[in-house]
Design an enzyme around this catalytic site. Structure first.
Site, PDB file in Angstrom:
ATOM      1  N   ARG A 101       0.851  -1.191   0.000  1.00 49.16           N
ATOM      2  CA  ARG A 101       0.000   0.000   0.000  1.00 49.16           C
ATOM      3  C   ARG A 101       0.887   1.242   0.000  1.00 49.16           C
ATOM      4  O   ARG A 101       1.967   1.259   0.591  1.00 49.16           O
ATOM      5  CB  ARG A 101      -0.876  -0.012   1.246  1.00 49.16           C
ATOM      6  N   THR A 374      -9.277   0.012  -9.893  1.00 56.74           N
ATOM      7  CA  THR A 374      -8.490  -1.050  -9.254  1.00 56.74           C
ATOM      8  C   THR A 374      -8.557  -2.255 -10.186  1.00 56.74           C
ATOM      9  O   THR A 374      -9.359  -2.303 -11.114  1.00 56.74           O
ATOM     10  CB  THR A 374      -9.016  -1.404  -7.846  1.00 56.74           C
ATOM     11  N   VAL A 393      -4.492   2.523  -8.535  1.00 56.18           N
ATOM     12  CA  VAL A 393      -4.024   3.909  -8.418  1.00 56.18           C
ATOM     13  C   VAL A 393      -5.147   4.790  -7.877  1.00 56.18           C
ATOM     14  O   VAL A 393      -5.043   6.002  -7.866  1.00 56.18           O
ATOM     15  CB  VAL A 393      -3.510   4.475  -9.765  1.00 56.18           C
ATOM     16  N   ASN A 394      -6.237   4.176  -7.440  1.00 52.80           N
ATOM     17  CA  ASN A 394      -7.413   4.822  -6.853  1.00 52.80           C
ATOM     18  C   ASN A 394      -8.388   5.277  -7.928  1.00 52.80           C
ATOM     19  O   ASN A 394      -9.004   4.439  -8.574  1.00 52.80           O
ATOM     20  CB  ASN A 394      -7.025   5.963  -5.911  1.00 52.80           C
ATOM     21  N   ASP A 416      -7.836   8.500   0.212  1.00 54.19           N
ATOM     22  CA  ASP A 416      -8.376   7.398   1.007  1.00 54.19           C
ATOM     23  C   ASP A 416      -8.132   7.597   2.495  1.00 54.19           C
ATOM     24  O   ASP A 416      -8.632   6.821   3.317  1.00 54.19           O
ATOM     25  CB  ASP A 416      -7.769   6.065   0.558  1.00 54.19           C
ATOM     26  N   SER A 445      -7.850   0.530   3.031  1.00 61.30           N
ATOM     27  CA  SER A 445      -8.202   0.025   1.707  1.00 61.30           C
ATOM     28  C   SER A 445      -9.341  -0.976   1.814  1.00 61.30           C
ATOM     29  O   SER A 445      -9.564  -1.577   2.870  1.00 61.30           O
ATOM     30  CB  SER A 445      -6.985  -0.657   1.071  1.00 61.30           C
ATOM     31  N   SER A 446     -10.038  -1.183   0.707  1.00 65.34           N
ATOM     32  CA  SER A 446     -11.052  -2.235   0.617  1.00 65.34           C
ATOM     33  C   SER A 446     -10.561  -3.452  -0.171  1.00 65.34           C
ATOM     34  O   SER A 446     -11.296  -4.438  -0.305  1.00 65.34           O
ATOM     35  CB  SER A 446     -12.325  -1.696  -0.052  1.00 65.34           C
ATOM     36  N   GLY A 465     -13.514  -2.490  -7.311  1.00 63.20           N
ATOM     37  CA  GLY A 465     -14.855  -2.010  -7.041  1.00 63.20           C
ATOM     38  C   GLY A 465     -14.974  -1.105  -5.835  1.00 63.20           C
ATOM     39  O   GLY A 465     -16.071  -0.888  -5.336  1.00 63.20           O
TER      40      GLY A 465
END
Length: 580
Positions: A101, A374, A393-394, A416, A445-446, A465
């Site tokens: 990350r 993503t 890269v978001n 984020d 993060s997800s 997603g």
């Protein structure tokens, strides 16, 4: 598409798990008879297979797939971003997660993201140099080669270098994304050099070549970590950020480290689930949701009631995500409690089997949906090694900034963080002190790369997603448990609830009008596409890009599933022979 999706969903809900008798079960294969790769682009899948064919293992193939995705999916990921890599070493049986990350620069204090009125400066938080964290993906590729691979890094990066040099056809989603971000991307000379060659913007069908990125990859291949974080590339990155008005230091760039973390591990209905640990929020949320749901046999319920229970589990897990989760190196996360069966039992006791729980009874602030950017890939090789990699890269094309001469599109992951506590970011997602920025800290993060395994099957699954990643992986796990195969799981219709806003969002085809009415009668607000709900304000879009592979040890058959929503994705199975 709708009829297929509905059929698959009904199949998933009514098909009970397959039973087998231990005394009559066939012998389980010790190794797969070949390899399987599923990724978001066929060129990346082919790159991984190429490296396996040269004697590499799943970890070498992961380098090839990841780096090629960094070339062909700039809309979603790249060397200027980061990710999580979930690894299983077949020889030792050990599972680890590589945390690549991005990290916060020292200069990126919360006050830097406020305007003159003290409000969050949206432009600065998502565009340009201040929105970018220190990239982690290149360091992860080096670590994979050095500690887990069989081949030199230069071999595994060769396909990505070739694709960057020779180019590839621009696909529709890439062109649409650029059109939507062009105003920002045109601000920076290095970005214009890549995307406006000959004065024309990229268009679908163009052959898109990236010689500067190929050169950066060559330096990484030749010099490893120093080839990106120091030397020529490092100097260009620092100069490009400074020229655009940002502030990185050579020390924090060269000081980036990949963290090796213990994954989250728990059981669900006979499956061992191994998944991402913080700073991912996905593993803890999955553990909570699945352990809440475990006592109920969802496969024997009608669709409305099974959906109701799944949504109530989602609601509770996402509430905890907002308040408790962040970078474990900076905040104390009550992980043992949040992933315990006792805690799940307590949450389960608050669920009414026939009525929705209003989210305002679980107090907090709204967290609307994130975008679909993503990317994810899944790999199993002939030795039984496996990799689940999710990288990003978001936002679309990240920060929009390419430091001149690098070809590296920087992320905008700083958004984020909770840059202003209690204020939504670009996706409407909230955070508080646990996810506030600090020097070297990693943003929440997800991303949720996940393994599933029981005596008979091994699965790798993941998806992009945004905040919907976690619920898509959840539905995929429930699909496998219901007996679906890899491609059926990849095609499953999707629905989502994340505590606040207090509504179920759904793809086209996920619910019939009758099921929607039943959910509404239970007290749920159902945000359906306009063609299914009279007066509905929802769109008919679909979301996600799930990539999964499965090894059936009874038949020793590998299979892959690539999301049919993504026309350039691919899943491939190839026989290389059994491991010696």
């Amino acid at each position: 598409m709708k009829l297929v999706a509905r059929s698959l969903l009904l199949f998933a809900l009514v098909l009970a798990p397959v039973a087998w008798a231990a005394d009559t079960a066939p012998a389980r294969a010790a190794h797969p008879d070949g390899a399987a790769i599923a990724s978001g682009h066929s060129l990346a899948t082919q790159a991984g297979m190429e490296i396996l064919g040269k004697g590499g293992n799943a970890f070498d193939a992961a380098i090839a797939v990841s780096s090629t995705l960094a070339v062909v999916e700039p809309i979603s990921s790249g060397l200027g971003g980061g990710g999580f890599f979930l690894l299983h070493d077949a020889k030792t049986g050990k599972d680890v997660m590589l945390d690549a990350r991005e990290t916060s620069p020292e200069s990126a204090t919360p006050d830097r993201f406020l305007d003159k009125n003290g409000d969050l400066d949206r432009d600065r938080s998502v565009n340009g140099p201040w929105s970018a964290g220190i990239p982690g993906l290149p360091a992860a590729l080096v670590k994979l080669a050095r500690e887990h691979g069989k081949l030199p890094l230069s071999d595994s990066l060769a396909p990505a270098i070739r694709v960057a040099t020779d180019g590839f056809p621009v696909y529709a989603r890439m062109a649409r994304g650029y059109a939507s971000r062009r105003e920002v991307m045109d601000r920076y000379p290095g970005t214009r050099e890549v995307y406006l060659r000959n004065g024309k913007p990229i268009a679908e069908g163009d052959i898109f070549k990236q010689p500067e990125l190929a050169h950066t990859l060559q330096l990484l291949a030749a010099n490893g970590f120093d080839g990106f974080y120091r030397g020529e590339t490092g100097r260009k990155l620092l100069a490009g950020v400074k020229q655009a008005g940002g502030r990185w230091t050579a020390e924090e760039l060269a000081g980036y480290t990949v963290k090796t973390r213990e994954p989250i591990v728990f059981d669900y209905r006979g499956w061992k689930i191994t998944t991402a640990s913080p700073p991912s929020s996905g593993g803890i949320a999955l553990a909570s949701m699945l352990q809440i749901l475990e006592p109920w046999d969802l496969n024997k319920m009608d669709q409305a009631h099974s959906t109701h229970l799944v949504v109530e589990a989602m609601r509770r897990a996402y509430r905890d995500r907002t308040f408790f989760l962040g970078d474990p190196d900076f905040v104390d996360i009550p992980q043992k409690v949040l992933t315990s069966r006792d805690y799940a039992q307590g949450l389960r006791a608050t669920i009414h089997p026939e009525k929705a729980t209003p989210s305002d009874l679980l107090s907090g602030n709204p967290t609307p949906l994130e975008d679909d950017e993503t990317t994810h890939f899944s790999i199993i090789d002939s030795e039984g090694n496996r990799v689940g990699g999710t990288q990003t890269v978001n936002l679309l094309y990240g920060s929009g900034l390419i430091p001149a001469g690098t070809g590296v599109l920087l992320n905008n992951e700083m958004d984020d963080f909770a840059l202003k506590p209690g204020t939504p970011n670009a996706f409407g997602v909230m955070g508080y002190a646990a996810n506030a920025p600090a020097k070297g800290k990693r943003m929440l993060s997800s991303m949720t790369p996940t393994f599933m395994e029981n005596d008979d099957k091994v699965v790798v699954i993941g998806t992009p997603g945004g905040s919907r990643i976690i619920t898509m992986v959840l539905l995929g796990i429930l699909g496998y448990d219901a007996g679906l195969d890899a491609q059926q799981v990849a095609a499953l219709p999707r629905y989502h609830h994340q505590w606040l806003p207090d509504e179920i969002s759904a793809e086209s085809g996920a619910f019939s009008p009758e099921v929607a009415r039943q959910l509404q009668a239970m007290g749920h607000k159902v945000e359906l596409p306009g063609d299914l709900a009279a007066g509905g304000r929802g769109s008919s879009h679909v979301w996600g890009n799930l990539q999964t592979v499965e090894w059936d040890r009874r038949s020793n058959v590998l299979s892959g599933g690539s999301d049919p929503r993504n026309p350039v994705g691919s899943a491939e199975v190839r026989k290389f022979g059994k491991a010696d």
